[in-house]
Design an enzyme around this catalytic site. Structure first.
Site, PDB file in Angstrom:
ATOM      1  N   GLY A 160      42.164 -17.417  -5.044  1.00  0.00           N
ATOM      2  CA  GLY A 160      41.134 -18.134  -4.293  1.00  0.00           C
ATOM      3  C   GLY A 160      40.765 -19.514  -4.791  1.00  0.00           C
ATOM      4  O   GLY A 160      40.384 -20.372  -4.006  1.00  0.00           O
ATOM      5  N   GLU A 192      35.882 -20.379 -10.366  1.00  0.00           N
ATOM      6  CA  GLU A 192      35.949 -19.347  -9.326  1.00  0.00           C
ATOM      7  C   GLU A 192      35.731 -19.964  -7.948  1.00  0.00           C
ATOM      8  O   GLU A 192      35.035 -20.978  -7.821  1.00  0.00           O
ATOM      9  CB  GLU A 192      34.853 -18.299  -9.573  1.00  0.00           C
ATOM     10  CG  GLU A 192      35.350 -17.028 -10.241  1.00  0.00           C
ATOM     11  CD  GLU A 192      36.174 -16.122  -9.315  1.00  0.00           C
ATOM     12  OE1 GLU A 192      36.770 -16.604  -8.332  1.00  0.00           O
ATOM     13  OE2 GLU A 192      36.226 -14.910  -9.595  1.00  0.00           O
ATOM     14  N   ASP A 193      36.282 -19.326  -6.939  1.00  0.00           N
ATOM     15  CA  ASP A 193      36.035 -19.755  -5.561  1.00  0.00           C
ATOM     16  C   ASP A 193      34.650 -19.304  -5.107  1.00  0.00           C
ATOM     17  O   ASP A 193      33.866 -20.073  -4.568  1.00  0.00           O
ATOM     18  CB  ASP A 193      37.121 -19.220  -4.615  1.00  0.00           C
ATOM     19  CG  ASP A 193      37.379 -17.715  -4.766  1.00  0.00           C
ATOM     20  OD1 ASP A 193      36.752 -17.041  -5.626  1.00  0.00           O
ATOM     21  OD2 ASP A 193      38.223 -17.186  -4.013  1.00  0.00           O
ATOM     22  N   ASP A 219      30.487 -12.953  -5.503  1.00  0.00           N
ATOM     23  CA  ASP A 219      29.884 -12.044  -4.531  1.00  0.00           C
ATOM     24  C   ASP A 219      29.128 -10.965  -5.309  1.00  0.00           C
ATOM     25  O   ASP A 219      27.966 -11.141  -5.655  1.00  0.00           O
ATOM     26  CB  ASP A 219      31.010 -11.490  -3.652  1.00  0.00           C
ATOM     27  CG  ASP A 219      30.516 -10.550  -2.568  1.00  0.00           C
ATOM     28  OD1 ASP A 219      29.305 -10.513  -2.317  1.00  0.00           O
ATOM     29  OD2 ASP A 219      31.342  -9.831  -1.981  1.00  0.00           O
ATOM     30  N   LYS A 240      26.985 -16.166  -3.575  1.00  0.00           N
ATOM     31  CA  LYS A 240      26.243 -15.399  -2.563  1.00  0.00           C
ATOM     32  C   LYS A 240      24.892 -14.982  -3.116  1.00  0.00           C
ATOM     33  O   LYS A 240      24.807 -14.209  -4.070  1.00  0.00           O
ATOM     34  CB  LYS A 240      27.045 -14.186  -2.108  1.00  0.00           C
ATOM     35  CG  LYS A 240      28.128 -14.557  -1.114  1.00  0.00           C
ATOM     36  CD  LYS A 240      28.732 -13.353  -0.443  1.00  0.00           C
ATOM     37  CE  LYS A 240      30.039 -13.730   0.222  1.00  0.00           C
ATOM     38  NZ  LYS A 240      30.810 -12.554   0.668  1.00  0.00           N
ATOM     39  N   PHE A 285      30.686 -13.244   5.147  1.00  0.00           N
ATOM     40  CA  PHE A 285      32.073 -13.374   4.692  1.00  0.00           C
ATOM     41  C   PHE A 285      32.624 -14.728   5.123  1.00  0.00           C
ATOM     42  O   PHE A 285      32.616 -15.054   6.305  1.00  0.00           O
ATOM     43  CB  PHE A 285      32.943 -12.240   5.229  1.00  0.00           C
ATOM     44  CG  PHE A 285      34.216 -12.098   4.442  1.00  0.00           C
ATOM     45  CD1 PHE A 285      34.243 -11.349   3.270  1.00  0.00           C
ATOM     46  CD2 PHE A 285      35.380 -12.741   4.849  1.00  0.00           C
ATOM     47  CE1 PHE A 285      35.405 -11.246   2.518  1.00  0.00           C
ATOM     48  CE2 PHE A 285      36.549 -12.641   4.092  1.00  0.00           C
ATOM     49  CZ  PHE A 285      36.557 -11.885   2.926  1.00  0.00           C
ATOM     50  N   VAL A 286      33.091 -15.497   4.166  1.00  0.00           N
ATOM     51  CA  VAL A 286      33.561 -16.857   4.470  1.00  0.00           C
ATOM     52  C   VAL A 286      35.046 -17.022   4.140  1.00  0.00           C
ATOM     53  O   VAL A 286      35.574 -16.329   3.270  1.00  0.00           O
ATOM     54  CB  VAL A 286      32.735 -17.914   3.706  1.00  0.00           C
ATOM     55  CG1 VAL A 286      31.336 -18.051   4.269  1.00  0.00           C
ATOM     56  CG2 VAL A 286      32.672 -17.609   2.213  1.00  0.00           C
ATOM     57  N   ASP A 307      40.304 -16.437   1.471  1.00  0.00           N
ATOM     58  CA  ASP A 307      41.104 -15.751   2.496  1.00  0.00           C
ATOM     59  C   ASP A 307      40.375 -14.572   3.118  1.00  0.00           C
ATOM     60  O   ASP A 307      39.393 -14.054   2.587  1.00  0.00           O
ATOM     61  CB  ASP A 307      42.378 -15.197   1.861  1.00  0.00           C
ATOM     62  CG  ASP A 307      42.078 -13.987   0.958  1.00  0.00           C
ATOM     63  OD1 ASP A 307      41.262 -14.132   0.029  1.00  0.00           O
ATOM     64  OD2 ASP A 307      42.627 -12.896   1.207  1.00  0.00           O
TER      65      ASP A 307
HETATM   66  P1  IMP Z   1      33.069 -10.292  -6.715  1.00  0.00           P
HETATM   67  O1  IMP Z   1      33.828  -9.651  -7.826  1.00  0.00           O
HETATM   68  O2  IMP Z   1      32.462  -9.286  -5.775  1.00  0.00           O
HETATM   69  O3  IMP Z   1      32.036 -11.304  -7.202  1.00  0.00           O
HETATM   70  O4  IMP Z   1      34.081 -11.018  -5.791  1.00  0.00           O
HETATM   71  C1  IMP Z   1      34.760 -12.137  -6.191  1.00  0.00           C
HETATM   72  C2  IMP Z   1      36.059 -12.313  -5.437  1.00  0.00           C
HETATM   73  O5  IMP Z   1      36.071 -11.639  -4.154  1.00  0.00           O
HETATM   74  C3  IMP Z   1      36.233 -13.774  -5.125  1.00  0.00           C
HETATM   75  O6  IMP Z   1      36.957 -14.421  -6.150  1.00  0.00           O
HETATM   76  C4  IMP Z   1      36.946 -13.769  -3.795  1.00  0.00           C
HETATM   77  O7  IMP Z   1      38.342 -13.764  -4.013  1.00  0.00           O
HETATM   78  C5  IMP Z   1      36.553 -12.477  -3.134  1.00  0.00           C
HETATM   79  N1  IMP Z   1      35.476 -12.702  -2.146  1.00  0.00           N
HETATM   80  C6  IMP Z   1      34.174 -12.373  -2.246  1.00  0.00           C
HETATM   81  N2  IMP Z   1      33.471 -12.751  -1.170  1.00  0.00           N
HETATM   82  C7  IMP Z   1      34.353 -13.365  -0.344  1.00  0.00           C
HETATM   83  C8  IMP Z   1      34.231 -14.012   0.928  1.00  0.00           C
HETATM   84  O8  IMP Z   1      33.151 -14.122   1.547  1.00  0.00           O
HETATM   85  N3  IMP Z   1      35.374 -14.517   1.454  1.00  0.00           N
HETATM   86  C9  IMP Z   1      36.574 -14.453   0.808  1.00  0.00           C
HETATM   87  N4  IMP Z   1      36.736 -13.866  -0.378  1.00  0.00           N
HETATM   88  C10 IMP Z   1      35.633 -13.327  -0.968  1.00  0.00           C
HETATM   89 MG    MG Z   2      39.737 -14.143  -4.828  1.00  0.00          MG
END
Ligand code: IMP
Ligand code: MG
Length: 170
Positions: free
Chosen positions: A40, A95-96, A99, A127, A148-149, A155
């Site tokens: 990402g 990081e992208d 979440d 988020k 969700f973006v 992606d």
């Molecule tokens: P986390 O571990 O839940 O914080 O999620 C982090 C990873 O989930 C990010 O690096 C993204 O690759 C993916 N992700 C989380 N939310 C989104 C979204 O809204 N769109 C696309 N990818 C997401």
């Molecule tokens: Mg990712």
């Protein structure tokens, strides 16, 4: 899929410049290692490093993804490790999006074991109210609601990463 433009490429570009200025100022006279989290962050890190006026190094980590789901499985696995030795280095993880915060917590764990001199995180998107992190993300681009973006590297089922703007997927 209905997609709706949410953050324009111009706004993204302004934000990336701003983050670059802050990092340049905060790391003056140092040579940080920026670690992009694949897949990402590949577009964000490539723009960000060009806004940082410092000598720096770049490496990548790859974690397992969500699969084709929009909801985190809760399982994070390391698919590709770093190539460089980060002990004693100033590390900035790129990081992208954050979440649930599971990915960054997992990454923090791995990296701290290797004894960097310092560790900070930069994320393009954050988020709001979703993650329960017990540490601070120093550099946040945009704080967004729980939607969700896609686009700008993000992606859905591996698609839409190449969009120049960020969109909400409905
Ligand atoms: P986390 O571990 O839940 O914080 O999620 C982090 C990873 O989930 C990010 O690096 C993204 O690759 C993916 N992700 C989380 N939310 C989104 C979204 O809204 N769109 C696309 N990818 C997401
Ligand atoms: Mg990712």
């Amino acid at each position: 899929m209905i997609i709706e433009k949410y953050i324009s490429r111009a706004a993204i570009s302004r934000k990336v410049k701003e983050l670059g200025v802050r990092i340049t100022r905060d790391y003056r006279d140092r040579c940080p290692v920026l670690i992009g989290i694949l897949n990402g962050s590949f577009i964000f890190i490539s723009d960000l490093v060009r806004e940082i006026r410092l000598e720096l190094e770049i490496d990548f980590l790859k974690l397992s993804s969500y699969g084709d789901s929009k909801i985190s499985s809760g399982n994070v696995k390391l698919l590709k490790d770093l190539n460089c030795d980060i002990s004693g280095r100033d590390v900035i993880v790129v990081e992208d999006i954050i979440d649930s915060g599971l990915s960054v917590s997992y990454i923090k764990n791995i990296i701290e074991k290797r004894k960097p001199a310092s560790l900070e995180f930069v994320t393009m998107l954050y988020k709001k109210g979703k993650s329960k992190l017990n540490f601070i993300i120093k550099y946040k681009g945009f704080t967004i609601p729980n939607k969700f973006v896609v686009g700008y590297g993000l992606d859905y089922a591996q698609k839409y990463r190449n969009l120049k703007d960020i969109y909400i997927l409905k």
